[in-house]
Design an enzyme around this catalytic site. Structure first.
Site, short mmCIF file in Angstrom:
data_model
loop_
_atom_site.label_atom_id
_atom_site.label_comp_id
_atom_site.label_asym_id
_atom_site.label_seq_id
_atom_site.Cartn_x
_atom_site.Cartn_y
_atom_site.Cartn_z
N CYS A 79 20.04 2.91 -11.35
CA CYS A 79 19.52 2.26 -12.56
C CYS A 79 19.22 3.30 -13.66
O CYS A 79 20.13 3.83 -14.26
CB CYS A 79 18.30 1.40 -12.22
SG CYS A 79 17.91 0.17 -13.48
N HIS A 166 20.12 -2.06 -7.70
CA HIS A 166 19.17 -1.50 -6.73
C HIS A 166 19.61 -1.81 -5.30
O HIS A 166 19.40 -2.91 -4.80
CB HIS A 166 17.77 -2.06 -6.98
CG HIS A 166 17.13 -1.55 -8.23
ND1 HIS A 166 16.40 -0.38 -8.27
CD2 HIS A 166 17.15 -2.03 -9.50
CE1 HIS A 166 15.98 -0.17 -9.52
NE2 HIS A 166 16.43 -1.16 -10.28
N GLU A 168 18.33 -0.65 -2.63
CA GLU A 168 17.21 -0.54 -1.69
C GLU A 168 16.51 -1.87 -1.41
O GLU A 168 15.80 -2.00 -0.41
CB GLU A 168 16.18 0.48 -2.19
CG GLU A 168 15.45 0.12 -3.48
CD GLU A 168 16.18 0.52 -4.75
OE1 GLU A 168 15.52 0.64 -5.80
OE2 GLU A 168 17.41 0.71 -4.70
N SER A 220 -11.53 6.87 12.70
CA SER A 220 -12.01 5.71 11.95
C SER A 220 -11.89 4.42 12.74
O SER A 220 -12.44 3.40 12.35
CB SER A 220 -11.20 5.57 10.66
OG SER A 220 -9.86 5.21 10.96
N GLY A 221 -11.14 4.46 13.84
CA GLY A 221 -10.85 3.24 14.58
C GLY A 221 -9.51 2.64 14.20
O GLY A 221 -9.03 1.71 14.83
N GLY A 222 -8.89 3.17 13.14
CA GLY A 222 -7.63 2.64 12.66
C GLY A 222 -6.42 3.31 13.30
O GLY A 222 -6.55 4.26 14.09
N ASP A 224 -3.93 5.14 11.89
CA ASP A 224 -3.54 6.46 11.42
C ASP A 224 -4.32 7.58 12.10
O ASP A 224 -3.73 8.52 12.65
CB ASP A 224 -3.72 6.56 9.90
CG ASP A 224 -2.97 5.48 9.15
OD1 ASP A 224 -1.97 4.98 9.70
OD2 ASP A 224 -3.40 5.11 8.05
N SER A 226 -6.02 7.41 14.80
CA SER A 226 -5.83 7.34 16.25
C SER A 226 -4.53 8.02 16.67
O SER A 226 -4.50 8.78 17.64
CB SER A 226 -5.81 5.88 16.71
OG SER A 226 -7.02 5.22 16.38
#
Length: 508
Positions: A79, A166, A168, A220-222, A224, A226
């Site tokens: 583009c 595009h 993608e 954090s418990g999340g 990422d 972990s």
């Protein structure tokens, strides 16, 4: 040397999608602002120029730090990138007589390395207000639509290709095939960037960086943090010290349950319950950014104190992922900062530690794939993302202990309902929001004037864009009834049907 592809971002809303599609081909790529001075060394196998909301006809249009005339690796302009390349090589770009947005079809396609295997009639997605009206000398047109003659072209003297559409986005039906042609056939990528390869390489890098030194990480418990913890643990074992801080704004019973799950994984983790400290300081605070800053500052203080109880720590590990990095960089156009991020910056400066971020090149779904390969349990990997500031930014307006309690109860009913009804895994992120309004209701024979809870559930791949989930009405009715009938102080439940953009996933 790891091969990679460079994407220069001119501010397109689709830039992250380009990166995702390239990585789906098992090829590593990086996004850089268009004005970054990027070294094109031997590891770079190709360059992609993104689209842009700008026009090459603007006097101050974005100009990349790139000598396209003498570049020795293949280039693909998309583009705006295609239009910029056209002007660089002597072509002309003018405003379109009819702006072209949405679906179009390639009515003619000429055989080339880029268009191999793509037939005439292929649907593509257009999003542009300018058109290449005069192609440069030495240019071969590869594809056209009914209204756009130069929909794809090649500069024959070089490995430079350009497309007006595009590839993608999923609406371009052969977009992935076209990108594969460019990445694998034209750039010669070996497609070796797999989860197993990433883990092997990352473990080696961690061991080489850290040596015998100690690392501290805030869990954090999340997903990422972990996955970051498990990778570092695999690399250096008990040299990793994890701290899990309860800021009083986690989900109901989450502190105890998550802490127990970490310990069962063999992680060296310590829990710190700082509920009173956080809630006391947040009492009465209404501004979202002020909430974030208070929580960030207190977290740093609590974490720093706990970290100093571990001797000889040299490294601070974080679960920073690629969208955090992208959104935390603001240049003139691309990747404007929307809000401050909880896990980018702050701690390293205060603690004078070196930073270890093993996931900072990955998107969220890639983190889950890596985590699964590394043996992280599905119970952790399939957890919905949860904001670093927690329920503080889901309580619109001032924060009180009573509001936190009410929201935790409502959130638990909603999340548990999603799980028992089988909808949880179909939702990317969900939660309840405590609204700063009260409404009239009737309970029994009494008139009430109580609070409103909003439910929010979205689907997404990485949080960059999101659509609201069309949950069944009977399910929402059941959740609403349970919240109103069991939680004193709530007499109305509503459902958020906004997508991102224009709305964000979180309300604050």
């Amino acid at each position: 040397m790891e091969e990679k592809l460079i994407i220069l971002d001119f501010g397109s809303q689709y830039t992250q999608l380009i990166a995702r599609r390239v990585r789906e081909l098992n090829v590593y790529c990086e996004i850089h602002p268009y004005n970054a001075d990027v070294a094109i060394d031997d590891s770079v196998i190709g360059v992609i120029l993104s689209g842009s909301p700008c026009s090459v006809r603007d006097a101050d249009h974005p100009e990349p730090q790139l000598d396209a005339l003498n570049l020795t690796v293949p280039v693909l302009g998309i583009c705006y990138g295609a239009q910029w390349l056209a002007t660089m090589f002597g072509g002309q770009v003018e405003a379109s007589k009819h702006r072209e947005y949405g679906r179009a079809n390639l009515v003619t396609i000429n055989e080339s390395p880029l268009t191999a295997g793509i037939a005439a009639g292929s649907q593509v997605w257009m999003s542009h207000g300018d058109t290449i009206t005069q192609k440069p000398e030495g240019v071969e047109i590869l594809a056209s639509t009914d209204s756009v003659e130069v929909a794809a072209y090649r500069i024959t003297a070089k490995d430079i290709y350009a497309i007006q559409f595009h590839p993608e986005v999923t609406h371009s039906t052969d977009g992935k095939a076209l990108l594969s042609n460019f990445v694998r056939n034209i750039c010669g990528a070996h497609s070796t960037w797999t989860p197993a390869h990433f883990i092997e390489t990352t473990l080696e890098e961690i061991r080489e960086k850290v040596g015998e030194e100690r690392v501290i990480l805030g869990l954090s418990g999340g997903v990422d943090s972990s996955v970051a913890a498990m990778l570092i643990h695999k690399a250096i074992g008990k040299q990793l010290y994890c701290i899990f801080v309860n800021n009083g704004l986690l989900r109901k019973d989450e502190y105890d349950s998550v802490l127990e799950s970490y310990q069962s994984l063999g992680l060296n983790v310590r829990g710190v319950d700082a509920t009173d400290l956080f809630l006391d300081e947040l009492e009465g605070v209404t501004d979202p950014e002020t909430k974030r800053k208070i929580i960030g500052r207190l977290f740093i203080d609590v974490f720093d104190k706990a970290a100093h109880e571990v001797e000889d720590v040299k490294w601070l590990a974080q679960g920073t992922i690629y969208p955090d990095v992208i959104e935390s960089v603001s240049v003139n156009g691309p990747s404007a900062t929307i809000k401050s991020h909880h896990n980018v910056g702050g701690l390293p400066e205060k603690m004078n530690l070196r930073l270890l971020e093993p996931l900072n090149t990955l998107f969220k779904d890639e983190v889950r794939t890596i985590g699964k390969e590394a043996g992280v349990p599905d119970a952790i990997l399939q957890r919905h993302p949860f904001p670093g500031p927690g329920l503080a930014i889901r309580i619109i307006g001032d924060i009180t202990r009573d509001k936190v309690r009410i929201l935790q109860e409502a959130d638990a009913i909603f999340i548990n309902g999603l799980k028992t009804s089988g909808f949880y895994d179909d939702v990317w992120q969900a939660g309840a929001i405590f609204l700063p309004v009260q409404s009239v209701g009737v309970m029994g024979d009494e008139r009430t004037y109580e609070n409103v809870i909003c439910l929010r559930a979205v689907t997404s791949l990485d949080g960059m864009t999101a659509d609201w989930v069309d949950l069944p009405h009977h399910f929402l009715a059941d959740v609403s009834n349970k919240i109103i009938n069991t939680i004193k102080g709530i007499n109305r439940v509503v459902y958020d049907i906004s997508s991102k953009p224009p709305a964000t996933i979180e309300w604050e």
